[in-house]
Design an enzyme around this catalytic site. Structure first.
Site, PDB file in Angstrom:
ATOM      1  N   GLY A  46       8.465   3.619  -5.238  1.00 19.73           N
ATOM      2  CA  GLY A  46       7.976   4.674  -5.462  1.00 19.73           C
ATOM      3  C   GLY A  46       8.207   5.924  -4.206  1.00 19.73           C
ATOM      4  N   GLN A  51       5.947  12.525   1.383  1.00 17.07           N
ATOM      5  CA  GLN A  51       6.663  11.691   2.015  1.00 17.07           C
ATOM      6  C   GLN A  51       7.913  12.249   2.537  1.00 17.07           C
ATOM      7  OE1 GLN A  51       5.922   8.077  -1.018  1.00 17.07           O
ATOM      8  NE2 GLN A  51       6.007   7.199   1.066  1.00 17.07           N
ATOM      9  N   CYS A  88       4.605   0.613   2.355  1.00 11.89           N
ATOM     10  CA  CYS A  88       4.661   2.131   2.002  1.00 11.89           C
ATOM     11  C   CYS A  88       5.980   2.375   2.978  1.00 11.89           C
ATOM     12  CB  CYS A  88       3.661   2.581   2.411  1.00 11.89           C
ATOM     13  SG  CYS A  88       3.736   4.556   2.276  1.00 11.89           S
ATOM     14  N   LEU A  89       6.710   3.191   2.496  1.00 10.41           N
ATOM     15  CA  LEU A  89       7.828   3.687   3.267  1.00 10.41           C
ATOM     16  C   LEU A  89       7.448   4.295   4.261  1.00 10.41           C
ATOM     17  CD1 LEU A  89      10.311   4.644   0.280  1.00 10.41           C
ATOM     18  CD2 LEU A  89      10.472   2.483   1.715  1.00 10.41           C
ATOM     19  N   HIS A 130      -0.559   3.914  -6.204  1.00  5.19           N
ATOM     20  CA  HIS A 130      -0.244   4.115  -4.799  1.00  5.19           C
ATOM     21  C   HIS A 130       0.379   5.482  -4.577  1.00  5.19           C
ATOM     22  CE1 HIS A 130       1.806   2.414  -1.054  1.00  5.19           C
ATOM     23  NE2 HIS A 130       2.547   3.640  -1.209  1.00  5.19           N
ATOM     24  N   GLU A 131       1.378   6.027  -5.356  1.00  7.68           N
ATOM     25  CA  GLU A 131       2.062   7.352  -5.548  1.00  7.68           C
ATOM     26  C   GLU A 131       1.128   8.614  -5.554  1.00  7.68           C
ATOM     27  OE1 GLU A 131       4.494   7.364  -3.851  1.00  7.68           O
ATOM     28  OE2 GLU A 131       4.882   5.108  -4.059  1.00  7.68           O
ATOM     29  N   HIS A 134      -1.003   9.379  -2.407  1.00  5.87           N
ATOM     30  CA  HIS A 134      -0.314   9.961  -1.657  1.00  5.87           C
ATOM     31  C   HIS A 134      -0.484  11.789  -1.732  1.00  5.87           C
ATOM     32  CE1 HIS A 134       2.154   7.560   0.929  1.00  5.87           C
ATOM     33  NE2 HIS A 134       2.363   6.779  -0.017  1.00  5.87           N
TER      34      HIS A 134
END
Length: 161
Positions: A46, A51, A88-89, A130-131, A134
């Site tokens: 995701g 991000q 997480c990226l 999660h996304e 953000h």
């Protein structure tokens, strides 16, 4: 389509609440395409617009069942509970357990502004949550069970990688 740089924890953009998308145009389509390319290039499941430095309410998700694009998403229903490790990226080298709903229903728009409604259970529900966090300026590390945080390098070493 292009690979964009992933913003890392510590950059204040990740803590900002995102603005609604109002223009469903080629610029949005390029953003969504680039986000998908960036997610796949970085082996993520995701990615949210902040991000990649864009403070707009757009996310892409692919947990292995195909790409999902969500514009202006909102969780309208949730139930159950699951606690599992997340990474997480934007948060390199750390994972930790986070408790999330087991089931969610999300209302959003697609890249053309058409209303959509999706459901997810298990890992897909976790990815949606999660996304969408953000988009509110929330990183998973704010929800993690602190005792469960592990440096990713240590996990790789335990696996013999």
């Amino acid at each position: 389509m292009a690979i964009r740089n992933v913003v890392k924890m510590g950059d204040p953009i990740l803590n900002k609440k995102c603005k609604m998308v109002v223009d469903f145009n080629e610029r949005l389509h390029t953003l969504l395409d680039d986000m998908a390319d960036t997610m796949y290039e970085n082996e993520g499941v995701g990615l949210a617009a902040p991000q990649v430095g864009i403070i707009r309410r757009a996310v892409v998700v692919d947990v292995g069942d195909g790409l999902v694009e969500l514009v202006n998403p909102v969780i309208v229903e949730s139930s159950g509970e699951q606690t599992d490790p997340e990474g997480c990226l934007s948060v390199e080298n750390f994972i930790g357990d986070v408790t999330r709903p087991y089931y969610v229903k999300v209302k959003a728009q697609n890249r053309f502004g058409e209303e959509i409604e999706l459901e997810g259970e298990g890992f897909l529900a976790r990815a949606y949550c999660h996304e969408l966090d953000h988009l509110e300026g929330i990183l998973f590390v704010e929800k993690v069970n602190e005792e469960s945080i592990v440096e990713k390098e240590n996990i790789d070493e335990e696996k013999g990688e």
